[in-house]
Design a protein around this motif. Structure first.
Motif, PDB file in Angstrom:
ATOM      1  N   LYS A  61      -7.621 -15.154   4.589  1.00 34.05           N
ATOM      2  CA  LYS A  61      -6.387 -15.631   3.975  1.00 34.05           C
ATOM      3  C   LYS A  61      -5.800 -14.532   3.103  1.00 34.05           C
ATOM      4  N   THR A  62      -4.599 -14.049   3.434  1.00 36.18           N
ATOM      5  CA  THR A  62      -3.961 -13.055   2.574  1.00 36.18           C
ATOM      6  C   THR A  62      -3.379 -13.766   1.354  1.00 36.18           C
ATOM      7  N   GLN A  90       2.156  -1.119   5.876  1.00 38.63           N
ATOM      8  CA  GLN A  90       2.322  -0.283   4.686  1.00 38.63           C
ATOM      9  C   GLN A  90       2.106  -1.079   3.397  1.00 38.63           C
ATOM     10  N   THR A  91       1.345  -2.158   3.492  1.00 39.72           N
ATOM     11  CA  THR A  91       1.118  -3.001   2.320  1.00 39.72           C
ATOM     12  C   THR A  91      -0.370  -3.239   2.114  1.00 39.72           C
ATOM     13  N   GLU A  92      -0.840  -2.998   0.892  1.00 41.44           N
ATOM     14  CA  GLU A  92      -2.227  -3.333   0.567  1.00 41.44           C
ATOM     15  C   GLU A  92      -2.306  -4.813   0.267  1.00 41.44           C
ATOM     16  N   LYS A  94     -10.052  -6.262   0.024  1.00 42.48           N
ATOM     17  CA  LYS A  94      -8.781  -5.535   0.024  1.00 42.48           C
ATOM     18  C   LYS A  94      -8.690  -4.728   1.306  1.00 42.48           C
ATOM     19  N   THR A  95      -7.479  -4.627   1.854  1.00 40.99           N
ATOM     20  CA  THR A  95      -7.243  -3.774   3.019  1.00 40.99           C
ATOM     21  C   THR A  95      -5.756  -3.466   3.085  1.00 40.99           C
ATOM     22  N   VAL A  96      -5.395  -2.483   3.886  1.00 40.29           N
ATOM     23  CA  VAL A  96      -3.985  -2.147   4.095  1.00 40.29           C
ATOM     24  C   VAL A  96      -3.574  -2.640   5.470  1.00 40.29           C
ATOM     25  N   ILE A  97      -2.552  -3.492   5.507  1.00 41.14           N
ATOM     26  CA  ILE A  97      -1.969  -3.974   6.749  1.00 41.14           C
ATOM     27  C   ILE A  97      -0.551  -3.433   6.829  1.00 41.14           C
TER      28      ILE A  97
END
Length: 264
Positions: free
Chosen positions: A161-162, A144-146, A139-142
């Motif tokens: 791969k998101t 303003q979206t996790e 998991k990460t924040v790119i």
């Protein structure tokens, strides 16, 4: 290639600084909108709906409409304050089998490239996942979206791969009924598939429409008319068995392909 996202892959106490790079390039032809009479470019201006003045990017802030016509604004600094250290890393929360993730959840792909000095830890992660046929779920924040990310090992790298979230996947428009199949139809369909079988080589596929479009543009630049391309015959399937037989006969007339995908 510019870095789309920069952070570190975190797995327990192991920290691997990486950059995420896009895996694809846009080779499509893009058209500009022109005024029909003058041929001049159509341009769009951002303006304030209150006073009508034109605004630039420096004049714009993000606002959330919590009631009709009422907004609360958030600056980039305020949004950044909401991110924890875990949000800034690509934090591996579990490892799963590659086969356990349905393809429908995959969104975008990025090359995960280690920073200098992190190559050994990166290679250890890649080889470990590859040997176990597993992927890392992170998991990460790119922006303003996790994002949920799958760290997918390859023979020569690692793809990030998101994934779409479960509630972002739309339902099938309608359930397809399970039809009763004739044994002969199924056997003939299998024969057709086997006749068409060969290894997939990505380099063999190209955007033929874009090639025709580029050629048409060059012809118009030279002052020539755009010619209609040759149209294939209409393929109206009336009888399934007849269509399968016809398809097999057509395949047999072509050069046979062996199991390695080479013309024999």
């Amino acid at each position: 290639m510019a870095v789309a996202h920069k952070g570190s892959i975190s797995m327990s106490l192991v920290l691997i600084p990486v950059g995420l790079h896009k895996t694809t390039v846009d080779n499509d032809i893009h058209f500009n909108q022109l005024d029909k009479e003058s041929g001049a470019r159509i341009k769009y201006k951002k303006y304030c709906s209150h006073c009508g003045k034109e605004v630039t990017a420096r004049d714009i802030v993000k606002g959330y409409e919590y009631e009709k016509g009422k907004y609360v604004t958030m600056t980039e600094e305020e949004l950044d304050r909401l991110k924890t250290n875990k949000d800034r890393t690509i934090h591996i929360v579990q490892c799963s089998k590659m086969s356990e993730i349905d393809m429908i959840y995959y969104e975008n792909d990025y090359y995960a490239v280690p920073e200098k000095g992190a190559e050994k830890a990166f290679e250890l992660l890649r080889q470990t996942l590859l040997s176990l046929k597993m992927v890392g779920i992170a998991k990460t924040v790119i922006g303003q979206t996790e994002k949920t990310i799958v760290l997918y090992p390859l023979k020569d790298g690692l793809i990030a791969k998101t994934l779409y979230y479960y509630d972002e996947i739309a339902e099938i428009p309608r359930k397809v009924p399970k039809m009763q199949l004739d044994k002969k139809e199924l056997e003939m369909a299998k024969m057709l598939v086997q006749t068409m079988a060969k290894p997939f080589v990505a380099a063999e596929f190209r955007d033929e429409y874009q090639e025709r479009l580029r050629n048409a543009i060059m012809q118009k630049i030279k002052g020539n008319d755009v010619l209609m391309v040759e149209q294939g015959a209409a393929n109206n399937v009336i009888d399934l068995m007849e269509a399968l037989k016809g398809s097999l006969d057509m395949m047999k007339q072509e050069e046979p392909v062996n199991r390695e995908g080479k013309i024999s």
